[in-house]
Design an enzyme around this catalytic site. Sequence first.
Site, PDB file in Angstrom:
ATOM      1  N   SER A  35      -2.226   2.426  -7.402  1.00  0.00           N
ATOM      2  CA  SER A  35      -2.263   1.124  -8.526  1.00  0.00           C
ATOM      3  C   SER A  35      -3.631   0.769  -8.752  1.00  0.00           C
ATOM      4  O   SER A  35      -4.342   0.253  -7.685  1.00  0.00           O
ATOM      5  CB  SER A  35      -1.494   0.105  -7.892  1.00  0.00           C
ATOM      6  OG  SER A  35      -0.090   0.695  -7.519  1.00  0.00           O
ATOM      7  N   HIS A  66      -0.302   2.490 -13.564  1.00  0.00           N
ATOM      8  CA  HIS A  66      -0.447   3.836 -13.404  1.00  0.00           C
ATOM      9  C   HIS A  66      -0.693   4.582 -14.459  1.00  0.00           C
ATOM     10  O   HIS A  66       0.495   4.878 -15.430  1.00  0.00           O
ATOM     11  CB  HIS A  66       0.998   4.283 -12.639  1.00  0.00           C
ATOM     12  CG  HIS A  66       0.850   3.926 -11.115  1.00  0.00           C
ATOM     13  ND1 HIS A  66       0.609   4.584  -9.824  1.00  0.00           N
ATOM     14  CD2 HIS A  66       0.750   2.519 -10.718  1.00  0.00           C
ATOM     15  CE1 HIS A  66       0.681   3.962  -8.849  1.00  0.00           C
ATOM     16  NE2 HIS A  66       0.913   2.739  -9.339  1.00  0.00           N
ATOM     17  N   HIS A  88       7.120   6.255  -7.647  1.00  0.00           N
ATOM     18  CA  HIS A  88       7.440   5.495  -6.322  1.00  0.00           C
ATOM     19  C   HIS A  88       8.954   5.945  -6.096  1.00  0.00           C
ATOM     20  O   HIS A  88       9.712   5.759  -6.880  1.00  0.00           O
ATOM     21  CB  HIS A  88       7.238   3.903  -6.273  1.00  0.00           C
ATOM     22  CG  HIS A  88       5.812   3.801  -6.282  1.00  0.00           C
ATOM     23  ND1 HIS A  88       5.019   3.879  -7.709  1.00  0.00           N
ATOM     24  CD2 HIS A  88       4.776   3.621  -5.518  1.00  0.00           C
ATOM     25  CE1 HIS A  88       3.743   3.608  -7.276  1.00  0.00           C
ATOM     26  NE2 HIS A  88       3.555   3.559  -6.215  1.00  0.00           N
ATOM     27  N   TYR A  90      10.844   3.553  -5.024  1.00  0.00           N
ATOM     28  CA  TYR A  90      11.386   2.233  -5.901  1.00  0.00           C
ATOM     29  C   TYR A  90      11.899   2.455  -7.218  1.00  0.00           C
ATOM     30  O   TYR A  90      12.690   1.650  -8.051  1.00  0.00           O
ATOM     31  CB  TYR A  90      10.572   0.881  -5.416  1.00  0.00           C
ATOM     32  CG  TYR A  90       9.446   0.785  -6.050  1.00  0.00           C
ATOM     33  CD1 TYR A  90       9.460   0.649  -7.436  1.00  0.00           C
ATOM     34  CD2 TYR A  90       8.296   0.852  -5.358  1.00  0.00           C
ATOM     35  CE1 TYR A  90       8.092   0.688  -7.924  1.00  0.00           C
ATOM     36  CE2 TYR A  90       6.935   0.689  -5.779  1.00  0.00           C
ATOM     37  CZ  TYR A  90       6.864   0.599  -7.428  1.00  0.00           C
ATOM     38  OH  TYR A  90       5.449   0.759  -7.803  1.00  0.00           O
ATOM     39  N   GLU A  91      11.414   3.269  -7.936  1.00  0.00           N
ATOM     40  CA  GLU A  91      11.467   3.792  -9.178  1.00  0.00           C
ATOM     41  C   GLU A  91      12.956   4.327  -9.426  1.00  0.00           C
ATOM     42  O   GLU A  91      13.404   4.495 -10.483  1.00  0.00           O
ATOM     43  CB  GLU A  91      10.602   4.504  -9.918  1.00  0.00           C
ATOM     44  CG  GLU A  91       9.223   3.723 -10.103  1.00  0.00           C
ATOM     45  CD  GLU A  91       8.056   4.526 -10.555  1.00  0.00           C
ATOM     46  OE1 GLU A  91       7.938   4.738 -11.862  1.00  0.00           O
ATOM     47  OE2 GLU A  91       7.011   4.821  -9.991  1.00  0.00           O
ATOM     48  N   ALA A 118      -2.751   0.734  -2.951  1.00  0.00           N
ATOM     49  CA  ALA A 118      -2.909  -0.434  -2.714  1.00  0.00           C
ATOM     50  C   ALA A 118      -2.083  -0.854  -1.725  1.00  0.00           C
ATOM     51  O   ALA A 118      -0.882  -0.531  -1.697  1.00  0.00           O
ATOM     52  CB  ALA A 118      -2.637  -1.181  -4.071  1.00  0.00           C
ATOM     53  N   MET A 216       4.023   0.550  -0.510  1.00  0.00           N
ATOM     54  CA  MET A 216       5.291   1.074  -0.788  1.00  0.00           C
ATOM     55  C   MET A 216       5.107   2.559  -1.075  1.00  0.00           C
ATOM     56  O   MET A 216       6.170   3.233  -1.823  1.00  0.00           O
ATOM     57  CB  MET A 216       5.895   0.364  -1.918  1.00  0.00           C
ATOM     58  CG  MET A 216       6.203  -0.929  -1.939  1.00  0.00           C
ATOM     59  SD  MET A 216       6.386  -1.966  -3.236  1.00  0.00           S
ATOM     60  CE  MET A 216       6.197  -3.772  -2.937  1.00  0.00           C
ATOM     61  N   SER A 217       4.073   3.196  -0.587  1.00  0.00           N
ATOM     62  CA  SER A 217       3.889   4.663  -1.082  1.00  0.00           C
ATOM     63  C   SER A 217       3.318   5.434  -0.093  1.00  0.00           C
ATOM     64  O   SER A 217       3.574   5.241   1.183  1.00  0.00           O
ATOM     65  CB  SER A 217       2.906   4.719  -2.257  1.00  0.00           C
ATOM     66  OG  SER A 217       1.718   4.372  -2.045  1.00  0.00           O
ATOM     67  N   ASN A 240      -4.230  -7.789  -1.340  1.00  0.00           N
ATOM     68  CA  ASN A 240      -3.672  -9.052  -1.218  1.00  0.00           C
ATOM     69  C   ASN A 240      -3.310  -9.067   0.359  1.00  0.00           C
ATOM     70  O   ASN A 240      -3.340  -8.380   1.117  1.00  0.00           O
ATOM     71  CB  ASN A 240      -2.472  -9.385  -1.860  1.00  0.00           C
ATOM     72  CG  ASN A 240      -1.440  -8.479  -1.498  1.00  0.00           C
ATOM     73  OD1 ASN A 240      -1.489  -7.294  -2.134  1.00  0.00           O
ATOM     74  ND2 ASN A 240      -0.532  -8.697  -0.741  1.00  0.00           N
ATOM     75  N   HIS A 252       1.650  -9.338  -8.852  1.00  0.00           N
ATOM     76  CA  HIS A 252       1.732  -8.008  -8.973  1.00  0.00           C
ATOM     77  C   HIS A 252       0.052  -7.891  -9.669  1.00  0.00           C
ATOM     78  O   HIS A 252      -0.641  -7.056  -9.645  1.00  0.00           O
ATOM     79  CB  HIS A 252       2.693  -7.198  -9.797  1.00  0.00           C
ATOM     80  CG  HIS A 252       2.299  -6.021  -9.891  1.00  0.00           C
ATOM     81  ND1 HIS A 252       2.271  -4.935  -8.971  1.00  0.00           N
ATOM     82  CD2 HIS A 252       2.232  -5.056 -11.132  1.00  0.00           C
ATOM     83  CE1 HIS A 252       1.975  -3.775  -9.284  1.00  0.00           C
ATOM     84  NE2 HIS A 252       1.980  -3.999 -10.610  1.00  0.00           N
TER      85      HIS A 252
END
Length: 282
Positions: A35, A66, A88, A90-91, A118, A216-217, A240, A252
């Site tokens: 990201s 992306h 990802h 989550y997609e 990230a 998340m990756s 963050n 985000h």
Amino acid sequence: MNASPTDQWSLAGEVSNFISSKSPLRPRLALVLGSGLGAFADDLDERVVLPYSSIPHFPVSSAVGHAGNLVIGRIGDVAIAAMQGRVHYYEGHAMSHVTFPIRVFCRLGVKGVLLTNAAGGIGPQLQPGCLVVLSDHINLQGTNALIGANEDRFGPRFPDMTEAYSKEWRKLALAEGKRQGINIYEGVYAAVPGPSYETPAEIRFLRTIGADVVGMSTVAEVVVARHCGMKVLAISVVTNMAAGILDKPIIHEEVLEIGQRIRGHFSTLLKSLLPKLDASLR
Ligand code: HPA
């Protein structure tokens, strides 16, 4: 895509032939840019840019930040296959789909991969903008990319993960970061499915079980790369502080903005590090 492992072997082979027909370069080193970190690949020499949508069977990302290109190019005389963005879990993609590009790299003859992402900072010494070289991971995504029949031509049924992240490469990355005066640490990455950010209670749990960063990756790609016998390095950009550490929500757009802000020194690090990683693959 929910291809059987045998299909994955031949599909990845087909895509590898497609990519080889577009560039004379034969990279041994691959780079996955997470990201907000894709810009680095825009500077590669002799580059060929292949949008994911133009590559047969390649997963296409819908995540903001992306770019969605595979860039084949050079830094000096080092050939690199760089992904600008990834898909990802989550997609809604199957893990076999998320990790398909790693299978393609394997069929291309790639021997090592540097994954970037990230991440939220959990460790007390971390702050937005600093880098964390991953020493290990904790997979909390609730699945594993290798579930299903095993394709022995890729690797064994039960691959070892004792040194998932190459000690030699971690040392090189930390030394290079320090040499450049970059704020760089080593730590453990916890992978969660997302897409919601964590709750403060979840972050307290992650800290207790030994995580320094959360994202998340990456982990599924690491597992698949190790399954194919590739050497792996992964670097998180702390975008963050994780939920509940500061008294403010995680947005985000701010996550992406930090990626943009550190772009300069991140690129400098990659430029000097990648040739060193490549040299160690010879
Ligand atoms: N949590 C999970 N994934 C992330 C975060 C976070 O705080 N920041 C960037 N990716």
